[in-house]
Scaffold this active site. Structure first.
Site, PDB file in Angstrom:
ATOM      1  N   GLY A  79      13.929  20.059   1.802  1.00 35.52           N
ATOM      2  CA  GLY A  79      13.496  21.402   1.436  1.00 35.52           C
ATOM      3  C   GLY A  79      12.553  21.992   2.463  1.00 35.52           C
ATOM      4  N   ASP A 120      10.336  34.254   5.467  1.00 37.97           N
ATOM      5  CA  ASP A 120      10.127  32.926   4.896  1.00 37.97           C
ATOM      6  C   ASP A 120       8.778  32.762   4.204  1.00 37.97           C
ATOM      7  OD1 ASP A 120      12.563  32.442   5.993  1.00 37.97           O
ATOM      8  OD2 ASP A 120      11.917  30.863   7.363  1.00 37.97           O
ATOM      9  N   ALA A 128      17.574  33.711   7.791  1.00 38.36           N
ATOM     10  CA  ALA A 128      17.263  34.637   8.876  1.00 38.36           C
ATOM     11  C   ALA A 128      17.769  36.045   8.579  1.00 38.36           C
ATOM     12  CB  ALA A 128      17.856  34.124  10.188  1.00 38.36           C
ATOM     13  N   HIS A 252      48.731  39.885   6.872  1.00 36.63           N
ATOM     14  CA  HIS A 252      49.398  38.604   6.632  1.00 36.63           C
ATOM     15  C   HIS A 252      49.976  38.087   7.941  1.00 36.63           C
ATOM     16  CE1 HIS A 252      51.887  35.550   4.657  1.00 36.63           C
ATOM     17  NE2 HIS A 252      52.866  35.946   5.470  1.00 36.63           N
TER      18      HIS A 252
END
Length: 274
Positions: A79, A120, A128, A252
């Site tokens: 973690g 963070d 990010a 496709h």
């Protein structure tokens, strides 16, 4: 092949980390097991010691049984935490919570209104791309704009092979919330491009609201899951239904057709080509 067979993953729960759908985690585990990886779930590491024979690891499962493993290399991934201890925040009076995160308001202002925090060091996934969007939105807010970010539309990617990617709610999330839902899925083994590439591990799983058909979550296991998830993220950001994607013409053969087929299954009850 020998190097693959020597790899052992020890984890406290399912593989894939926080936020992963359990069905998707099991699919990834099957794929990696075929490659030679071994997993010890619901197991914790008690100690690790370097010895002449290698790195000796003592592990214990949920029943209390201990096991000794020896390896050449030990990777530790337990973690992440906010890096705020050494920033001198206490010197200027910026508050942090018990986990070291900086509380902010909807404009990313801290308790000191001219100091902002993103990424963070605040709440949310430590990604990010999430931090980048927060930075843009934060500055727009400083210049008078109205900050807005939909955290349900922040995708996550696990860069294994096959890759795993998801955005929005897991099946466990909607069950816990009591939200009426329906599932559409499509295996990569039935996708023409995946078969041509001889890369057929994985599936696409779509979760939609049972009554409105609105997409609630998309989960992908595929060699190109990290690319495919962006179409799903765009669709969810605009409030698309499973039918919306089901009715979009996809080239496709492409792997993206698997997403369309899963949406067809969610909307109409079954895919076209499986």
């Amino acid at each position: 092949k020998q190097w693959y067979q020597r790899r052992v993953a020890i984890t406290a729960g399912n593989i894939g980390g926080a936020g992963i759908d359990l069905e998707i985690a099991k699919s990834l585990q099957r794929s990696l097991t075929k490659q030679g990886m071994k997993f010890k779930l619901n197991t914790k590491v008690l100690s690790a010691e370097r010895t002449p024979e290698g790195i000796k690891v003592i592990a214990e499962n949920k029943k209390g049984k201990k096991e000794e493993l020896t390896s050449d290399i030990l990777l530790v991934c337990v973690g992440r935490r906010p890096y705020t201890n050494s920033l001198g925040l206490d010197n200027i009076g910026v508050q942090v919570d018990p986990k070291g995160k900086i509380p902010v308001n909807e404009r990313f202002q801290t308790n000191i209104e001219n100091i902002y925090a993103i990424g963070d060091v605040i709440d949310g996934p430590m990604l990010a791309h999430k931090a980048e969007d927060e930075g843009i939105i934060c500055v727009e807010g400083m210049l008078g704009g109205v900050p807005h970010i939909n955290y349900d539309c922040v995708p996550s990617v696990v860069y294994t092979h096959p890759e795993v990617a998801w955005v929005g709610k897991t099946e466990e999330d909607v069950k816990a919330a009591g939200t009426p839902y329906k599932i559409g899925s499509f295996p990569m083994a039935a996708n023409s491009r995946s078969k041509t590439n001889q890369d057929t591990d994985g599936l696409v799983k779509v979760i939609a609201h049972k009554d409105t058909d609105r997409l609630l979550g998309v989960h992908i296991v595929s060699s190109v899951a990290g690319e495919l998830i962006n179409e799903a993220t765009l669709a969810m950001e605009y409030g698309a239904s499973a039918e919306d994607i089901a009715r979009v013409c996809h080239a496709h053969p492409t792997v993206s057709e698997a997403l369309k087929e899963a949406c067809v299954a969610a909307y109409a009850g079954k895919p076209i080509n499986f």
